[in-house]
Design a protein around this motif. Sequence first.
Motif, PDB file in Angstrom:
ATOM      1  N   ARG A 230       8.245  -4.237  -5.684  1.00  0.00           N
ATOM      2  CA  ARG A 230       8.330  -4.994  -4.429  1.00  0.00           C
ATOM      3  C   ARG A 230       7.001  -5.654  -4.071  1.00  0.00           C
ATOM      4  O   ARG A 230       6.948  -6.499  -3.183  1.00  0.00           O
ATOM      5  CB  ARG A 230       8.775  -4.055  -3.292  1.00  0.00           C
ATOM      6  N   PHE A 231       5.932  -5.250  -4.737  1.00  0.00           N
ATOM      7  CA  PHE A 231       4.630  -5.876  -4.502  1.00  0.00           C
ATOM      8  C   PHE A 231       4.233  -6.682  -5.733  1.00  0.00           C
ATOM      9  O   PHE A 231       4.163  -6.139  -6.827  1.00  0.00           O
ATOM     10  CB  PHE A 231       3.557  -4.819  -4.234  1.00  0.00           C
ATOM     11  N   ILE A 232       3.965  -7.968  -5.541  1.00  0.00           N
ATOM     12  CA  ILE A 232       3.699  -8.847  -6.675  1.00  0.00           C
ATOM     13  C   ILE A 232       2.278  -9.397  -6.565  1.00  0.00           C
ATOM     14  O   ILE A 232       1.881  -9.856  -5.500  1.00  0.00           O
ATOM     15  CB  ILE A 232       4.703 -10.020  -6.681  1.00  0.00           C
ATOM     16  N   ARG A 233       1.521  -9.347  -7.652  1.00  0.00           N
ATOM     17  CA  ARG A 233       0.152  -9.882  -7.625  1.00  0.00           C
ATOM     18  C   ARG A 233       0.126 -11.373  -7.919  1.00  0.00           C
ATOM     19  O   ARG A 233      -0.581 -12.141  -7.266  1.00  0.00           O
ATOM     20  CB  ARG A 233      -0.726  -9.159  -8.661  1.00  0.00           C
ATOM     21  N   ALA A 234       0.871 -11.791  -8.933  1.00  0.00           N
ATOM     22  CA  ALA A 234       0.791 -13.177  -9.395  1.00  0.00           C
ATOM     23  C   ALA A 234       2.148 -13.611  -9.899  1.00  0.00           C
ATOM     24  O   ALA A 234       3.016 -12.777 -10.159  1.00  0.00           O
ATOM     25  CB  ALA A 234      -0.242 -13.288 -10.509  1.00  0.00           C
ATOM     26  N   PHE A 235       2.350 -14.917 -10.048  1.00  0.00           N
ATOM     27  CA  PHE A 235       3.648 -15.453 -10.413  1.00  0.00           C
ATOM     28  C   PHE A 235       3.455 -16.766 -11.144  1.00  0.00           C
ATOM     29  O   PHE A 235       2.457 -17.459 -10.924  1.00  0.00           O
ATOM     30  CB  PHE A 235       4.496 -15.651  -9.148  1.00  0.00           C
ATOM     31  N   PRO A 250      -4.319 -10.382  -0.752  1.00  0.00           N
ATOM     32  CA  PRO A 250      -3.005  -9.762  -0.563  1.00  0.00           C
ATOM     33  C   PRO A 250      -2.898  -8.369  -1.175  1.00  0.00           C
ATOM     34  O   PRO A 250      -1.981  -7.626  -0.850  1.00  0.00           O
ATOM     35  CB  PRO A 250      -2.055 -10.729  -1.295  1.00  0.00           C
ATOM     36  N   TRP A 253      -3.910  -4.523   1.241  1.00  0.00           N
ATOM     37  CA  TRP A 253      -2.920  -3.722   1.958  1.00  0.00           C
ATOM     38  C   TRP A 253      -2.068  -2.889   0.982  1.00  0.00           C
ATOM     39  O   TRP A 253      -1.728  -1.734   1.261  1.00  0.00           O
ATOM     40  CB  TRP A 253      -2.028  -4.651   2.792  1.00  0.00           C
ATOM     41  N   VAL A 254      -1.746  -3.453  -0.167  1.00  0.00           N
ATOM     42  CA  VAL A 254      -0.959  -2.723  -1.171  1.00  0.00           C
ATOM     43  C   VAL A 254      -1.778  -1.549  -1.701  1.00  0.00           C
ATOM     44  O   VAL A 254      -1.245  -0.453  -1.935  1.00  0.00           O
ATOM     45  CB  VAL A 254      -0.505  -3.659  -2.318  1.00  0.00           C
TER      46      VAL A 254
END
Lengths: 414, 414
Positions: A230-235, A250, A253-254
């Motif tokens: 559910r937590f994505i660093r890059a895309f 971003p 917080w994760v």
Amino acid sequence: MPAILSRVAPRTFTVGSRLMASAARLETVPREEIHKEYDRKKTFYHKDLEIHLANPEQLKTKPLDPTKLKFGHTYADYMMTCDWDATSGWHHPKIEPIGELKIHPGAKVLHYASELFEGMKAYRGVDNKIRMFRPEMNMARMKRTAIRAALPDFDSEEMINVLTEMLRLDQEWVPNSDVCSLYMRPTLIGTDPTLGVGCATEAKMFVITGPVGAYYSTGFQPVSLLADSRFIRAFPGGVGAYKMGCNYAPTIWVGKEAASKNCQQVLWLYGENEDLTEVGTMNIFLFWKNEEGDMELITPPLHRGLILPGVTRDSLLELGREWGEYKVTERTLNMQEVKKALAEKRLYEMFGSGTACVVSPVGKILYHNKVTDEYEELHIPTMSSKHGVMQKFYNTINDIQYGRLIKDGWMRDI
Amino acid sequence: MPAILSRVAPRTFTVGSRLMASAARLETVPREEIHKEYDRKKTFYHKDLEIHLANPEQLKTKPLDPTKLKFGHTYADYMMTCDWDATSGWHHPKIEPIGELKIHPGAKVLHYASELFEGMKAYRGVDNKIRMFRPEMNMARMKRTAIRAALPDFDSEEMINVLTEMLRLDQEWVPNSDVCSLYMRPTLIGTDPTLGVGCATEAKMFVITGPVGAYYSTGFQPVSLLADSRFIRAFPGGVGAYKMGCNYAPTIWVGKEAASKNCQQVLWLYGENEDLTEVGTMNIFLFWKNEEGDMELITPPLHRGLILPGVTRDSLLELGREWGEYKVTERTLNMQEVKKALAEKRLYEMFGSGTACVVSPVGKILYHNKVTDEYEELHIPTMSSKHGVMQKFYNTINDIQYGRLIKDGWMRDI
């Protein structure tokens, strides 16, 4: 006849004037070298470097025990700054005592994250010589990042020469220890005080440095990772392959979420299949026996733009291929493959790679199963591996960095 | 008996002392109001506000014709700053003449984009009163963003009271024009000078303001958009729904790409189906006849975290629903639907919405077809629409902002 030089060294001088003096004195530096064509639209120049020496009272006390230093809390005496504007290009680079930057509250860096950086290190070798580790790799990445961030480009070698001058001035800050080093942080920010979202018309390059202690003061410490898709660093289509500041905000917080679950780092997954991409701010490596029965070192590939092309990553791949002891593969790898390999006892080692630690063993993954919405603990046997793949990388890279082993072209003397 | 006040007004004072003086003089401000419990871990306080008045020579000349001002190039005389640290919480907020911030070169904001902001405006109404437009919406978003960015939280009303003081001091900077306004930029940055990627232990809130001119000096200007799904603004699991600086840096280079193709803005698409998400830094609206034959205003929904919850977006939805002249729908919408509606002449208007422009008509989309790898020009008939949906929104919002029309709870007097 040598020119007569003043006995009182000036507190402020330029490298160009030093070259001139040196040419006059020794007649060895070709005058063309000093007078060759400038194009300040393309780069700043080492020979324009202005050095403003600190007064003795500006020099800080060096830490008694550098091995105890926490990362990024202690700075050396000098910083480098170099301004740029779209009209005249790069100004003269300056080395001066470290101090606060004056930044307009409307500067682009404070609003739109118009910023990028590099992380690199200088080491004091066992022969007492100071060397940088593959600085041209960091500079090449910094130039690529500058283009993607719409910030100004520069020449790698001019920058490395400026970094070299910094290291000469701050050489006492390079710890006399083969577990410590001097961390260097070149940074480029957009500074024009206008609030439109657009290309910076003013920018500032700066470099700060500081000694860092032993990453492993009591031997390797395996880390626990939170893996939650559910937590994505890059895309794809984003900037995960560039060292822009915007990739980090971003994740903070994760990281807190991970810490609340007793994990030190985040294992960044991507996509439907939960592909492994990075760990914390490091690249990720696995050593396993693949389904075909081959011993294999594996790390995710760069082509989708999800992975930062790490200098340590590249170095491990090159060494692994050179040694030829196992297959070395860059390919996409997902959580199901990791779980299957673990169940079949084919996964021997998992580790992060990065400038700070060289390698960082993974001991546990806290995996959020998106189907069941439950957490599963996966134990990774890195620390009990008999293959010693991570350990050999660590030893070899360290031997190269501290001058105990020569690897052609990797270390740059100052 | 009123207290005797000094005839020479002090150059520096706190709002608390002013309240005290006012209470002593007028006996109207309850003393409990002044002495109520502090919790500086939770917020800064309006009553702690220190005001440092400018010397006359620090006051800048106001622009002769504010309608000509370029966005974000001119600043008013004052700025607000308020420091925070993890140990003692928020310090006293200060209003002082605008000037450069002193920021350590190792500050988190310069490396990891530890930063967020808001964009809001104050208007001088036709009755000469100055009002803010829905400031509590901006503050609610800023607080959500602060949590996601791991920066400190604060109280909305305390902040709005501080903004009000700024506007009172800089009231001459709020243009006397019903096409101009004073743009306000609250900003929050992480400032502790440590290079670890982690929560900021020091932060700074600041606010700068500046007059902005007419967005449409010669009537609506339709924009051309580059729509290319190879460039992605936001993604599920990321921070696209928050006003963090990190969302903007990656878009600057894409904006250059768009400009090189004679497009003023980027139409941000997402995913396999090329869903429309945002346009430039604005939300996007369509007015069409849907496939069921209903007249419908449509904008993408917030639930996937791809869309910034715009204050103007929310206002248009509320007005549209209130009017009840057509269906108002928040749903995912993709490029194929847009192309089909265009081909069937069912698409009447497309426009961006945002604080800067209220609405911005779209005239053309340059669409990169990912199957053919060719560009297609789509003409959007917004400017020739007979429905006047965008125009009515523009007129109504302007009437509310400049005090010609009352909308309960939307405008906040200073």
